[in-house]
Design a protein around this motif. Structure first.
Motif, PDB file in Angstrom:
ATOM      1  N   ALA A  67       0.792  -1.183   0.189  1.00 22.92           N
ATOM      2  CA  ALA A  67       0.129  -0.023   0.225  1.00 22.92           C
ATOM      3  C   ALA A  67       0.894   1.338  -0.055  1.00 22.92           C
ATOM      4  N   THR A  68       0.153   2.364  -0.214  1.00 22.82           N
ATOM      5  CA  THR A  68       0.950   3.643  -0.184  1.00 22.82           C
ATOM      6  C   THR A  68      -0.043   4.619   0.661  1.00 22.82           C
ATOM      7  N   GLY A  69       0.743   5.608   1.363  1.00 24.88           N
ATOM      8  CA  GLY A  69       0.132   6.540   2.093  1.00 24.88           C
ATOM      9  C   GLY A  69       0.634   7.779   2.038  1.00 24.88           C
ATOM     10  N   PRO A  70       0.136   8.922   2.680  1.00 22.71           N
ATOM     11  CA  PRO A  70       0.538  10.365   2.686  1.00 22.71           C
ATOM     12  C   PRO A  70       1.877  10.525   3.068  1.00 22.71           C
ATOM     13  N   TYR A  71       2.633  11.208   2.427  1.00 21.69           N
ATOM     14  CA  TYR A  71       4.089  11.925   3.190  1.00 21.69           C
ATOM     15  C   TYR A  71       3.699  12.557   4.124  1.00 21.69           C
ATOM     16  N   GLN A  72       4.684  12.542   5.219  1.00 19.04           N
ATOM     17  CA  GLN A  72       4.871  13.498   6.139  1.00 19.04           C
ATOM     18  C   GLN A  72       6.403  13.462   6.474  1.00 19.04           C
ATOM     19  N   GLU A  73       6.912  14.501   6.857  1.00 15.31           N
ATOM     20  CA  GLU A  73       8.460  14.613   7.176  1.00 15.31           C
ATOM     21  C   GLU A  73       8.780  13.456   8.335  1.00 15.31           C
ATOM     22  N   VAL A  74       7.846  13.776   9.241  1.00 17.83           N
ATOM     23  CA  VAL A  74       8.158  12.697  10.372  1.00 17.83           C
ATOM     24  C   VAL A  74       7.155  11.464   9.985  1.00 17.83           C
ATOM     25  N   LEU A  75       8.065  10.418   9.785  1.00 16.64           N
ATOM     26  CA  LEU A  75       7.723   9.160   9.369  1.00 16.64           C
ATOM     27  C   LEU A  75       6.736   8.548  10.470  1.00 16.64           C
ATOM     28  N   ALA A  76       6.888   8.592  11.511  1.00 16.40           N
ATOM     29  CA  ALA A  76       5.698   7.986  12.579  1.00 16.40           C
ATOM     30  C   ALA A  76       4.627   8.672  12.445  1.00 16.40           C
ATOM     31  N   ALA A  77       4.484  10.219  12.236  1.00 13.03           N
ATOM     32  CA  ALA A  77       3.146  10.650  11.846  1.00 13.03           C
ATOM     33  C   ALA A  77       2.581  10.525  10.670  1.00 13.03           C
ATOM     34  N   ALA A  78       3.263  10.038   9.591  1.00 18.68           N
ATOM     35  CA  ALA A  78       2.888   9.788   8.108  1.00 18.68           C
ATOM     36  C   ALA A  78       2.138   8.021   8.545  1.00 18.68           C
ATOM     37  N   PHE A  79       2.874   7.290   9.204  1.00 13.95           N
ATOM     38  CA  PHE A  79       2.155   6.086   9.657  1.00 13.95           C
ATOM     39  C   PHE A  79       1.079   6.249  10.516  1.00 13.95           C
ATOM     40  N   ARG A  80       0.832   6.733  11.440  1.00 14.28           N
ATOM     41  CA  ARG A  80      -0.373   7.068  12.142  1.00 14.28           C
ATOM     42  C   ARG A  80      -1.421   7.584  11.180  1.00 14.28           C
ATOM     43  N   GLN A  81      -1.096   8.734  10.151  1.00 16.79           N
ATOM     44  CA  GLN A  81      -2.116   9.235   9.297  1.00 16.79           C
ATOM     45  C   GLN A  81      -2.597   8.044   8.458  1.00 16.79           C
ATOM     46  N   ALA A  82      -1.701   7.137   7.970  1.00 19.87           N
ATOM     47  CA  ALA A  82      -2.169   6.183   6.989  1.00 19.87           C
ATOM     48  C   ALA A  82      -3.000   5.052   7.699  1.00 19.87           C
ATOM     49  N   GLN A  83      -2.699   5.076   8.944  1.00 19.72           N
ATOM     50  CA  GLN A  83      -3.547   4.144   9.928  1.00 19.72           C
ATOM     51  C   GLN A  83      -4.813   4.661  10.041  1.00 19.72           C
ATOM     52  N   GLN A  84      -4.977   6.053  10.543  1.00 23.93           N
ATOM     53  CA  GLN A  84      -6.375   6.672  10.479  1.00 23.93           C
ATOM     54  C   GLN A  84      -7.075   6.676   9.320  1.00 23.93           C
ATOM     55  N   GLN A  85      -6.506   6.806   8.094  1.00 20.42           N
ATOM     56  CA  GLN A  85      -7.112   6.968   6.689  1.00 20.42           C
ATOM     57  C   GLN A  85      -7.870   5.396   6.522  1.00 20.42           C
ATOM     58  N   GLU A  86      -6.844   4.434   6.964  1.00 13.09           N
ATOM     59  CA  GLU A  86      -7.350   3.004   6.608  1.00 13.09           C
ATOM     60  C   GLU A  86      -8.524   2.651   7.672  1.00 13.09           C
ATOM     61  N   LEU A  87      -8.378   3.005   8.857  1.00 12.31           N
ATOM     62  CA  LEU A  87      -9.536   2.762   9.716  1.00 12.31           C
ATOM     63  C   LEU A  87     -10.826   3.464   9.399  1.00 12.31           C
ATOM     64  N   ALA A  88     -10.646   4.689   8.842  1.00  9.85           N
ATOM     65  CA  ALA A  88     -11.970   5.734   8.489  1.00  9.85           C
ATOM     66  C   ALA A  88     -12.395   4.465   7.306  1.00  9.85           C
ATOM     67  N   LYS A  89     -11.567   4.250   6.366  1.00  6.63           N
ATOM     68  CA  LYS A  89     -12.350   3.211   5.123  1.00  6.63           C
ATOM     69  C   LYS A  89     -12.967   1.989   5.738  1.00  6.63           C
ATOM     70  N   ASP A  90     -12.422   1.225   6.582  1.00  2.98           N
ATOM     71  CA  ASP A  90     -12.909   0.155   7.223  1.00  2.98           C
ATOM     72  C   ASP A  90     -12.609  -0.113   8.589  1.00  2.98           C
ATOM     73  N   ASP A  91     -13.631  -0.115   9.560  1.00  2.18           N
ATOM     74  CA  ASP A  91     -13.300  -0.341  10.991  1.00  2.18           C
ATOM     75  C   ASP A  91     -13.070  -1.662  11.391  1.00  2.18           C
ATOM     76  N   HIS A  92     -13.356  -2.658  10.150  1.00  6.46           N
ATOM     77  CA  HIS A  92     -13.292  -4.159  10.807  1.00  6.46           C
ATOM     78  C   HIS A  92     -14.309  -4.762  11.609  1.00  6.46           C
ATOM     79  N   GLY A  93     -15.241  -3.995  11.751  1.00  4.78           N
ATOM     80  CA  GLY A  93     -16.163  -4.374  13.027  1.00  4.78           C
ATOM     81  C   GLY A  93     -15.943  -3.968  14.307  1.00  4.78           C
TER      82      GLY A  93
END
Length: 198
Positions: free
Chosen positions: A67-93
């Motif tokens: 997968a790809t996700g949005p870029y942020q200079e702080v990689l940990a922040a980009a990772f959390r943002q990607a997780q938030q976006q994924e969770l918004a698409k599907d909360d998996h119950g």
């Protein structure tokens, strides 16, 4: 709380005993060819037993994903943002919770460790590139790893697409990796890939 997962293997009678310092999420929900010997309370050590040679590298039993996700200079922040976006698409119950709350939920841990989402949600945190692979942690590639397939150290999406098979091959179950991808010489997005735990 440390994001580190310490793995120490030692042989005893032809069996590898593995001590891991884990998040509480992994202590109660581990479902793999490894079996529990003993474990203590969350955030402490546990021992798992497995025949020697079964401790990593193989995605057999897990599903590979990219997968790809949005870029942020702080990689940990980009990772959390990607997780938030994924969770918004599907909360998996598991509605109405953030990623940290999910990983505190025994039901979520069971869900991840017995199938997972094939997304960045399968990982609790981003660790340091030099830490080595750690179960349920997303690890950025080291500079050396990047240069092995992108000699200038600034991989593009096309280079990543071309290299993905060899990048996935060494990734074992429950392991995730990531790197910054560049467009026109500028950071543009984050590439994520990994393998589910089961």
């Amino acid at each position: 709380m440390s994001a580190a997962l310490t793995l120490v293997a030692k042989e005893r009678g032809g069996v590898a005993l593995v001590e891991q310092v884990l998040y509480p999420v992994l202590v109660s929900a581990w479902r793999s060819p490894l079996r529990f010997i003993a474990h203590t309370s969350p955030f402490t050590a546990l021992e798992l037993a497995a025949p020697l040679g079964d401790l990593g590298g193989s995605a057999v039993g897990g599903d590979e994903w990219t997968a790809t996700g949005p870029y942020q200079e702080v990689l940990a922040a980009a990772f959390r943002q990607a997780q938030q976006q994924e969770l918004a698409k599907d909360d998996h119950g598991f509605p109405g919770r953030g990623i940290v709350e999910l990983w505190e939920d025994e039901g979520w841990r069971e869900y991840i460790l017995t199938g997972g989402t094939c997304t960045v949600l399968d990982f609790y945190a981003l660790i340091d590139a030099d830490a080595g692979d750690e179960f349920a942690m997303m690890r950025p590639l080291t500079e050396e790893e990047i240069r092995s397939w992108a000699p200038d150290g600034r991989p593009t999406r096309d280079q990543w697409d071309a290299a993905i098979r060899r990048l996935l091959d060494p990734v074992g179950r429950g392991i995730g990796r990531c790197t910054v991808l560049y467009r026109d010489g500028e950071p543009a997005e984050i590439a994520y890939w990994g393998c589910t735990a089961d």
